[in-house]
Design an enzyme around this catalytic site. Structure first.
Site, PDB file in Angstrom:
ATOM      1  N   ARG A  40      57.182  31.504  34.307  1.00 21.28           N
ATOM      2  CA  ARG A  40      57.064  30.791  35.585  1.00 21.28           C
ATOM      3  C   ARG A  40      56.386  29.430  35.448  1.00 21.28           C
ATOM      4  O   ARG A  40      55.825  28.909  36.407  1.00 21.28           O
ATOM      5  CB  ARG A  40      56.327  31.656  36.619  1.00 21.28           C
ATOM      6  CG  ARG A  40      57.051  32.958  36.943  1.00 21.28           C
ATOM      7  CD  ARG A  40      56.396  33.673  38.101  1.00 21.28           C
ATOM      8  NE  ARG A  40      57.152  34.876  38.455  1.00 21.28           N
ATOM      9  CZ  ARG A  40      56.934  36.084  37.911  1.00 21.28           C
ATOM     10  NH1 ARG A  40      55.985  36.225  37.010  1.00 21.28           N
ATOM     11  NH2 ARG A  40      57.665  37.114  38.281  1.00 21.28           N
TER      12      ARG A  40
ATOM     13  N   LYS B 211      62.483  16.769  38.211  1.00 25.18           N
ATOM     14  CA  LYS B 211      63.697  17.530  38.501  1.00 25.18           C
ATOM     15  C   LYS B 211      64.257  18.091  37.201  1.00 25.18           C
ATOM     16  O   LYS B 211      64.433  17.359  36.227  1.00 25.18           O
ATOM     17  CB  LYS B 211      64.750  16.647  39.169  1.00 25.18           C
ATOM     18  CG  LYS B 211      64.569  16.482  40.667  1.00 25.18           C
ATOM     19  CD  LYS B 211      65.789  15.795  41.263  1.00 25.18           C
ATOM     20  CE  LYS B 211      65.688  15.670  42.761  1.00 25.18           C
ATOM     21  NZ  LYS B 211      66.878  15.019  43.352  1.00 25.18           N
TER      22      LYS B 211
ATOM     23  N   GLU C 214      71.547   3.286  36.458  1.00 27.89           N
ATOM     24  CA  GLU C 214      70.363   3.785  37.151  1.00 27.89           C
ATOM     25  C   GLU C 214      69.346   2.666  37.364  1.00 27.89           C
ATOM     26  O   GLU C 214      68.598   2.673  38.344  1.00 27.89           O
ATOM     27  CB  GLU C 214      69.734   4.941  36.375  1.00 27.89           C
ATOM     28  CG  GLU C 214      70.584   6.203  36.311  1.00 27.89           C
ATOM     29  CD  GLU C 214      70.625   6.979  37.626  1.00 27.89           C
ATOM     30  OE1 GLU C 214      69.960   6.564  38.593  1.00 27.89           O
ATOM     31  OE2 GLU C 214      71.314   8.014  37.676  1.00 27.89           O
TER      32      GLU C 214
ATOM     33  N   LYS D  74      60.782   4.758  40.653  1.00 28.19           N
ATOM     34  CA  LYS D  74      60.874   6.215  40.742  1.00 28.19           C
ATOM     35  C   LYS D  74      59.505   6.839  40.947  1.00 28.19           C
ATOM     36  O   LYS D  74      59.348   7.775  41.742  1.00 28.19           O
ATOM     37  CB  LYS D  74      61.537   6.790  39.488  1.00 28.19           C
ATOM     38  CG  LYS D  74      61.806   8.275  39.623  1.00 28.19           C
ATOM     39  CD  LYS D  74      62.927   8.768  38.754  1.00 28.19           C
ATOM     40  CE  LYS D  74      63.350  10.170  39.175  1.00 28.19           C
ATOM     41  NZ  LYS D  74      64.423  10.711  38.328  1.00 28.19           N
TER      42      LYS D  74
ATOM     43  N   GLU E  33      61.763  16.236  47.700  1.00 30.30           N
ATOM     44  CA  GLU E  33      62.928  15.756  48.449  1.00 30.30           C
ATOM     45  C   GLU E  33      63.029  16.433  49.811  1.00 30.30           C
ATOM     46  O   GLU E  33      64.081  16.928  50.221  1.00 30.30           O
ATOM     47  CB  GLU E  33      64.198  16.000  47.632  1.00 30.30           C
ATOM     48  CG  GLU E  33      65.320  15.017  47.931  1.00 30.30           C
ATOM     49  CD  GLU E  33      66.434  15.071  46.908  1.00 30.30           C
ATOM     50  OE1 GLU E  33      67.413  15.790  47.155  1.00 30.30           O
ATOM     51  OE2 GLU E  33      66.326  14.409  45.861  1.00 30.30           O
TER      52      GLU E  33
ATOM     53  N   ARG F  94      62.690  10.648  48.689  1.00 31.54           N
ATOM     54  CA  ARG F  94      63.247  10.791  47.344  1.00 31.54           C
ATOM     55  C   ARG F  94      64.767  10.779  47.339  1.00 31.54           C
ATOM     56  O   ARG F  94      65.388  10.433  46.331  1.00 31.54           O
ATOM     57  CB  ARG F  94      62.732  12.084  46.701  1.00 31.54           C
ATOM     58  CG  ARG F  94      63.193  12.230  45.260  1.00 31.54           C
ATOM     59  CD  ARG F  94      62.464  13.318  44.512  1.00 31.54           C
ATOM     60  NE  ARG F  94      62.931  13.345  43.135  1.00 31.54           N
ATOM     61  CZ  ARG F  94      62.266  13.907  42.125  1.00 31.54           C
ATOM     62  NH1 ARG F  94      61.116  14.485  42.350  1.00 31.54           N
ATOM     63  NH2 ARG F  94      62.761  13.878  40.909  1.00 31.54           N
TER      64      ARG F  94
ATOM     65  N   ASN G 280      69.113   9.114  45.011  1.00 34.31           N
ATOM     66  CA  ASN G 280      70.455   9.658  44.820  1.00 34.31           C
ATOM     67  C   ASN G 280      71.538   8.694  45.280  1.00 34.31           C
ATOM     68  O   ASN G 280      72.703   9.083  45.447  1.00 34.31           O
ATOM     69  CB  ASN G 280      70.591  10.978  45.588  1.00 34.31           C
ATOM     70  CG  ASN G 280      69.791  12.096  44.952  1.00 34.31           C
ATOM     71  OD1 ASN G 280      69.773  12.239  43.741  1.00 34.31           O
ATOM     72  ND2 ASN G 280      69.121  12.881  45.783  1.00 34.31           N
TER      73      ASN G 280
ATOM     74  N   HIS H  92      75.100   8.874  44.045  1.00 30.96           N
ATOM     75  CA  HIS H  92      75.233  10.081  43.237  1.00 30.96           C
ATOM     76  C   HIS H  92      76.139  11.146  43.841  1.00 30.96           C
ATOM     77  O   HIS H  92      76.644  12.006  43.111  1.00 30.96           O
ATOM     78  CB  HIS H  92      73.852  10.686  42.971  1.00 30.96           C
ATOM     79  CG  HIS H  92      73.074   9.969  41.922  1.00 30.96           C
ATOM     80  ND1 HIS H  92      72.798   8.618  41.983  1.00 30.96           N
ATOM     81  CD2 HIS H  92      72.495  10.413  40.766  1.00 30.96           C
ATOM     82  CE1 HIS H  92      72.091   8.268  40.916  1.00 30.96           C
ATOM     83  NE2 HIS H  92      71.906   9.327  40.175  1.00 30.96           N
TER      84      HIS H  92
ATOM     85  N   HIS I 190      78.578  12.705  41.172  1.00 30.62           N
ATOM     86  CA  HIS I 190      78.575  14.080  40.683  1.00 30.62           C
ATOM     87  C   HIS I 190      79.935  14.734  40.866  1.00 30.62           C
ATOM     88  O   HIS I 190      80.373  15.539  40.028  1.00 30.62           O
ATOM     89  CB  HIS I 190      77.503  14.888  41.414  1.00 30.62           C
ATOM     90  CG  HIS I 190      76.113  14.558  40.991  1.00 30.62           C
ATOM     91  ND1 HIS I 190      75.006  14.957  41.682  1.00 30.62           N
ATOM     92  CD2 HIS I 190      75.647  13.855  39.925  1.00 30.62           C
ATOM     93  CE1 HIS I 190      73.915  14.521  41.084  1.00 30.62           C
ATOM     94  NE2 HIS I 190      74.283  13.839  40.012  1.00 30.62           N
TER      95      HIS I 190
ATOM     96  N   HIS J 171      77.497   9.847  33.034  1.00 34.71           N
ATOM     97  CA  HIS J 171      76.819   9.880  34.320  1.00 34.71           C
ATOM     98  C   HIS J 171      76.653   8.479  34.898  1.00 34.71           C
ATOM     99  O   HIS J 171      76.938   8.239  36.074  1.00 34.71           O
ATOM    100  CB  HIS J 171      75.445  10.546  34.166  1.00 34.71           C
ATOM    101  CG  HIS J 171      74.635  10.539  35.415  1.00 34.71           C
ATOM    102  ND1 HIS J 171      74.968  11.256  36.539  1.00 34.71           N
ATOM    103  CD2 HIS J 171      73.483   9.872  35.730  1.00 34.71           C
ATOM    104  CE1 HIS J 171      74.060  11.054  37.489  1.00 34.71           C
ATOM    105  NE2 HIS J 171      73.165  10.217  37.031  1.00 34.71           N
TER     106      HIS J 171
END
Length: 383
Positions: free
Chosen positions: A126, A148, A190, A232, A242, A253, A257, A260, A264, A276
């Site tokens: 965990r 992330k 990016e 960032k 987010e 946040r 994206n 994106h 994606h 990407h």
């Protein structure tokens, strides 16, 4: 940044950490681990198989004077590594070695490696500490920062994952000199994205000298990396998980994206055979044109997307993948809420907002505008 001291960007979340950007930093990773995680004696080194020699060097440095025991976890290169199967192989190795919460994961590689390695660390017991040493431009300015982590599934990209912040990030700019030029160019998407959503000085630097922006040995690219990391860091500090923006309408946040949602979908449609950054560039052109058509964004700013991205060699058009296929994937994007499709758009430069449930006719028109110009070949027909 040539000949200058490294710059440190503090990510001021509840568990703050430093992103160090400079040259010749790989040799400092063992000392950084000892300072940042003084109780750690074993490290699982996750790296793509093609970076075996670089991983050999780092493992040797870590093991000097018997300071740290290193468990090597080579994984496939690129997005194909981001599967539950690969993660399970890593967890099996950690279990066989008896890794405990006093041990750590260290990633060495691009964005796929940091995503996967971070997820392995997040789920093992965990959560065990992770330190990222990104080796690509995209990973330095995006994947390694912000916590992330995740893997891909049949449903889409990065839909399985966890938030798990690193203990530290080390961006050795010298590693960018080893990148194929196509990978360096892809990572610039990016960087440019950060210019549009938060720091227009990024756009000015790229436009002033696109060649310098892509020179791994120069100061312009170093400045761009630092600026993108700061963007960032600032956004993540205000909205790590987010959960939404503020009273001004800033999406928090989710702004990161930008471009994106379509990107994606394009990646999935091509079975992740499209880089990407290339998909993000097309996605940025798409949402800029969408915002223009919706009467939200000035035409000059929308057109600037095409000129800046093209200046560094990024694509601004896409092939004829059926829009219905892409739209179905977009509707299960992480920003969607129930049946509502939500896209990050600009109202002005550095003024990102959420556009919910845009008219489908506008979506189709904006997508059509990313197709090849009349007389141009589609991607699969290009020489």
């Amino acid at each position: 940044m040539s000949g200058r001291a490294p710059e440190v960007v503090r990510v001021a979340t509840a568990a703050p950490y430093d992103v160090t950007v400079g040259r010749g930093l790989l040799a400092s990773v063992p000392d950084l681990l000892r300072r940042t995680l003084p109780g750690v004696r074993r490290v699982a080194l996750v790296h793509p198989e093609p970076l075996g020699a670089l991983a050999d060097d780092l493992a040797a440095r870590l093991g000097e004077h018997d300071a740290l025991t290193v468990l090597r976890l080579p994984v496939p290169d690129g997005e194909v590594a981001k599967t539950v199967t690969t993660a399970e192989r890593c967890w099996t190795a950690l279990g066989a070695a008896g890794f405990t919460r006093s041990d750590a994961v260290l990633t060495l590689g691009g964005g796929a490696t940091t995503d996967l390695g971070g997820f392995v660390a997040a789920a093992w017991l965990r959560g065990v500490p992770v330190v990222h040493v990104p080796t690509t431009l995209l990973a330095m300015v995006d994947a390694a920062v912000g916590g992330k982590t995740g893997v891909n599934s049949a449903a889409g990209k990065n839909l399985v994952g966890a938030f798990h912040e690193p203990a530290a990030v080390v961006c050795d700019l010298d590693l960018l000199a080893t990148l194929p030029r196509a990978e360096l160019v892809a990572g610039m998407a990016e960087v440019v994205k950060c210019g549009f959503v938060a720091d227009p000085a990024v756009l000015d630097l790229v436009e002033a000298d696109p060649g310098a922006a892509l020179d791994p040995a120069g100061d312009v690219l170093a400045e761009l990396v630092v600026r993108a990391v700061r963007v960032k860091a600032d956004v993540v500090a205000g909205d790590l998980r987010e959960r939404g923006g503020d009273a001004t309408g800033h999406p928090g946040r989710e702004a990161l994206n930008y471009g994106h949602t379509l990107a994606h979908a394009i990646e999935r449609a091509h079975d992740y055979g499209v880089r990407h950054g290339e998909a993000v560039a097309i996605g940025c052109v798409f949402v800029a044109d969408l915002a223009r058509r919706a009467g939200l964004l000035d035409a000059a700013v929308a057109e600037r997307h095409r000129t800046v991205l093209a200046a560094v060699g990024l694509p601004t058009t896409h092939d004829a993948t059926p829009f219905d296929e892409l739209l179905a994937t977009m509707r299960v994007d992480k920003k969607s809420r129930g049946a509502s499709l939500r896209l990050v758009v600009l109202h002005a430069l550095a003024d990102p907002r959420i556009l919910a449930d845009p008219d489908e006719g506008l979506l189709r028109a904006a997508y059509a505008a990313t197709g090849p110009a009349p007389g141009e070949p589609h991607e699969e027909e290009a020489p």
